[in-house]
Structures are given as C-alpha cells and as structure tokens.
Scaffold this motif. Sequence first.
Motif, mmCIF file in Angstrom:
data_model
loop_
_atom_site.group_PDB
_atom_site.id
_atom_site.type_symbol
_atom_site.label_atom_id
_atom_site.label_comp_id
_atom_site.label_asym_id
_atom_site.label_seq_id
_atom_site.Cartn_x
_atom_site.Cartn_y
_atom_site.Cartn_z
ATOM 1 N N ILE A 175 -20.517 -17.115 -2.205
ATOM 2 C CA ILE A 175 -19.191 -16.168 -2.328
ATOM 3 C C ILE A 175 -19.616 -14.478 -2.580
ATOM 4 O O ILE A 175 -20.343 -14.228 -3.570
ATOM 5 C CB ILE A 175 -18.341 -16.634 -3.415
ATOM 6 N N TYR A 224 -18.493 -23.750 0.366
ATOM 7 C CA TYR A 224 -19.071 -22.536 0.619
ATOM 8 C C TYR A 224 -20.589 -22.541 0.096
ATOM 9 O O TYR A 224 -20.771 -23.176 -0.902
ATOM 10 C CB TYR A 224 -18.419 -21.281 0.264
ATOM 11 N N ASN A 253 -17.914 -25.179 -10.789
ATOM 12 C CA ASN A 253 -18.253 -24.919 -9.448
ATOM 13 C C ASN A 253 -19.602 -23.876 -9.574
ATOM 14 O O ASN A 253 -19.504 -22.988 -10.504
ATOM 15 C CB ASN A 253 -17.151 -24.055 -8.880
ATOM 16 N N LEU A 274 -18.007 -17.065 1.758
ATOM 17 C CA LEU A 274 -16.586 -16.615 1.631
ATOM 18 C C LEU A 274 -16.766 -15.097 1.170
ATOM 19 O O LEU A 274 -17.300 -14.797 0.141
ATOM 20 C CB LEU A 274 -15.830 -17.543 0.538
ATOM 21 N N THR A 287 -21.208 -22.657 -6.976
ATOM 22 C CA THR A 287 -21.364 -21.811 -5.775
ATOM 23 C C THR A 287 -21.899 -20.485 -6.141
ATOM 24 O O THR A 287 -21.418 -19.582 -7.146
ATOM 25 C CB THR A 287 -20.196 -21.704 -4.835
ATOM 26 N N ARG A 340 -8.526 -19.357 -3.227
ATOM 27 C CA ARG A 340 -8.399 -20.682 -3.547
ATOM 28 C C ARG A 340 -8.216 -21.566 -2.317
ATOM 29 O O ARG A 340 -8.746 -22.667 -2.382
ATOM 30 C CB ARG A 340 -7.333 -20.687 -4.619
ATOM 31 N N MET A 389 -11.385 -22.344 -0.281
ATOM 32 C CA MET A 389 -12.295 -23.045 -0.940
ATOM 33 C C MET A 389 -11.787 -24.780 -1.217
ATOM 34 O O MET A 389 -12.615 -25.602 -1.053
ATOM 35 C CB MET A 389 -12.368 -22.691 -2.454
#
Length: 219
Positions: free
Chosen positions: A48, A45, A71, A4, A73, A37, A40
Amino acid sequence: MRILLIEDDGVLGAAVRDQIVGDGHSADWVMRIDAARDAMAGAVYDLILLDLMLPDGRGIVFLRALRAAGNVTPVIILTALDQVSDRIEGLIAGADDYLVKPFDLDELSARIGSVARRYSGNPNPIIRHHSLDIDIARRSVRREGRPVQLTAREWALLEAFLARPGQVLSKAQLEEKLYDFDAEVESNTIEVHVSRLRKKLGADLIETERGLGYRLAAA
C-alpha cells in the motif's frame, strides 16, 4: 505485485500509478479512505502507498487501524509532512518506509522493491536459480551469463513466482498481480506470458499443475 495507491492529488497520483504500471505491477488508485477500505474488502494487496492527508481523514489513523486489525500488508507513506516527528509517528504506527514529497519516481520504485524483498524473506537482490542470475533491484536477468530482455509483464510474472517458490499460483492469482480492477484480461493471457517466459528462461523453469495453476520449479 498488486499495489493499492491512496492519494488525493490527481497529478501526483497519475504519475505514481503510471510509474507502478510501467514497472510491471498492477495498481488500483483511490483518493479517499472509505474507497481504500472498499478496495481492500475486494482484493488482496501486496503493498500500500499511503498519503497522510486525505479528504475524509488522516492516513495515519487508517494505518493504525490496519495494524490493530492484524493486517500486515507492507505500507510506504508518501507525504509532504517532512518533520522528523512526523516520520517517527508514521514508522511507529506501522509504516515500512516513509517518502517525503516531492520525490523521484525511480526512488519510489527502488523503495517498493526493497520493501517487497524484505517481506519475501530474502533481502538479497540477487537470486540464483539453475542457470539464471536474477537481479531483483536492477530488474535484470542473465541466463548462462547472457542478458535476457523481459517485458514489464513478464518481469512481474517472474517476481510473483520468485516470491512464492514451490507454491502453486492459480491463473486468477497471477492475473491479480499483473492487472488492475479496470483491465480487460483475455482468457489465455497468463498462458501466453508463461509460454514466453519458458522460451526465454528455460522450458522447465515453470511447472504446470493441471487444473490448479503454475509454480516455479525447485532450484
């Protein structure tokens, strides 16, 4: 990987997106925090890329909210804010890396690979699997000592299997790693890529779990 990109500069965003796609990843590009947002909420993902100065808010606040919500990520910050204090703030907020604009796109690719390796639990860029020597950092493969040329999509597919050794990956999961939201994916695309990987790297490299998906054979 599915990445992302949150960047409101049209020129830079297009260049970064093209670099990511050229590396074999899928990229969803948004220009606002609210769009990030929404993205996601509809997709998972692997990484990011986050600008800090966005039209509807500060990226650092968005990052803190992600981490507060649990989160994990990986996040690489891309920003023109180049003070040491800015870098410290970003890393403390939960960023995994911090790249100051302007930056070299090949360096960005290298940093994406480095962060991905750390999260996979294997920071070593060289992976040996049966007769294969796979250099993740240089994106190269040797089979019994001889170089094998892979397309960007084939490489991305191989990376997806290497990141989850022994796990069955469904066709839908693999499509998410290779294609973005807007891409039209033919029904047999994954089968074609898997077949080509088997021809290049060995027929027994990828196992088929009928009705479920595919997985990397045990080393």
